[in-house]
Design an enzyme around this catalytic site. Structure first.
Site, PDB file in Angstrom:
ATOM      1  N   GLU A  91       0.623  -1.126  -0.029  1.00  0.00           N
ATOM      2  CA  GLU A  91      -0.051   0.019  -0.035  1.00  0.00           C
ATOM      3  C   GLU A  91       0.871   1.218  -0.010  1.00  0.00           C
ATOM      4  O   GLU A  91       1.786   1.455   0.895  1.00  0.00           O
ATOM      5  CB  GLU A  91      -1.062   0.079   1.288  1.00  0.00           C
ATOM      6  CG  GLU A  91      -1.968   0.941   1.313  1.00  0.00           C
ATOM      7  CD  GLU A  91      -2.673   0.613   2.790  1.00  0.00           C
ATOM      8  OE1 GLU A  91      -2.794   1.571   3.216  1.00  0.00           O
ATOM      9  OE2 GLU A  91      -3.258  -0.190   2.839  1.00  0.00           O
TER      10      GLU A  91
ATOM     11  N   ASP B 231      -5.890   9.805   9.286  1.00  0.00           N
ATOM     12  CA  ASP B 231      -4.629   9.450   9.838  1.00  0.00           C
ATOM     13  C   ASP B 231      -4.228  10.034  11.186  1.00  0.00           C
ATOM     14  O   ASP B 231      -4.578  11.307  11.320  1.00  0.00           O
ATOM     15  CB  ASP B 231      -3.605   9.782   8.688  1.00  0.00           C
ATOM     16  CG  ASP B 231      -3.724   8.900   7.394  1.00  0.00           C
ATOM     17  OD1 ASP B 231      -3.933   7.650   7.523  1.00  0.00           O
ATOM     18  OD2 ASP B 231      -3.520   9.640   6.389  1.00  0.00           O
TER      19      ASP B 231
END
Length: 265
Positions: free
Chosen positions: A49, A60
């Site tokens: 990824e 995040d």
């Protein structure tokens, strides 16, 4: 069959789950992120990824936010990220690459152009964190035309009624966000996974990979007992910031061993 589908089919035949580590493009520089891509593929990563740095990464936690900032300061752009993938792909035709990021930069680039260029670079799938289900048609047609899997996020709070709507048009695998919150915080327990993974399997035939909070080989092994893949991001970014790329690759090797031994144990 796409590269992603092929990997999961092969791993199913082997009786094990996938290890999916994360690299933030250009963190801390282009050369290091390219070395990590190559080294992860050589040290047990089944799928990789790649984060597309963005100024407002709402899902995040502090660790990946900092990585994205370092990437941007090092000159990361979407074009630069695609060029990074293309250089990796020139020497590796088999390891799937999934780009993870946010919708705003893709819209600024132009969705059709982005999907075309991503496919040309050798990208296999897209995870667009803030793409609402109700607006998925912004991306799905161009992604499908260019053979890109669109991987959707499922959360513990996603209801049984909403699951089919969220998964409509998705492909590759399902990304199960195993906790409520941001990346790199707490970890789902075996009890959580034993409860939640069967519920998702009832709604889809796609493989299920678990992320957000998977940090150690032991935790990755726990995930691998219930799901089809373990995604590890923040722990690797922390190792890179604290040590170096070689230390990250040692961690990937240990994580891979944990995943491979999970079901046998």
């Amino acid at each position: 069959m796409s590269r992603i589908s092929g990997v999961f089919a092969g791993l199913k035949a082997e009786g094990r789950a996938a290890l999916i580590p994360f690299v933030e493009a250009f963190d801390p520089d282009r050369e290091t992120s390219l070395a990590l891509l190559k080294g992860m593929a050589e040290n047990g990563a089944d799928i990789i990824e790649v984060g597309m740095p963005f100024t407002d990464p709402m899902a995040d936690g502090p660790t990946i936010q900092a990585a994205g900032r370092r990437g941007l300061l090092a000159g990361a752009t979407l074009k630069g990220t695609l060029a990074l993938v293309a250089e990796f792909r020139a020497g590796n035709a088999h390891t799937p690459i999934v780009l993870m990021g946010y919708l705003n930069p893709i819209c600024s680039y132009g969705v059709a152009s982005f999907c075309q260029d991503a496919a040309k670079a050798g990208v296999d799938g897209l995870i667009i964190v803030d793409l609402p289900t109700e607006e998925a048609d912004l991306v799905l047609p161009d992604a499908g035309t260019n053979g890109l899997d669109v991987i959707r996020l499922i959360a513990p709070t996603t209801s049984d009624e909403r699951l089919p709507k969220v998964l409509a048009g998705s492909s590759g695998f399902v990304y199960y966000v195993s906790i409520t919150g941001i990346t790199g915080t707490r970890t789902a327990s075996a009890e959580d996974l034993a409860r939640d993974i069967p519920r998702i399997r009832a709604a889809t035939d796609l493989p299920i990979a678990v992320g957000f909070g998977v940090r150690t080989p032991e935790q990755a092994a726990t995930v691998a007992k219930f799901a089809d893949g373990a995604i590890v991001a923040s722990a690797l970014i922390e190792t890179l910031a604290r040590e170096d790329a070689d230390a990250v690759l040692r961690d990937v090797k240990r994580l891979s061993a944990g995943v491979k031994g999970a079901r046998a144990a």
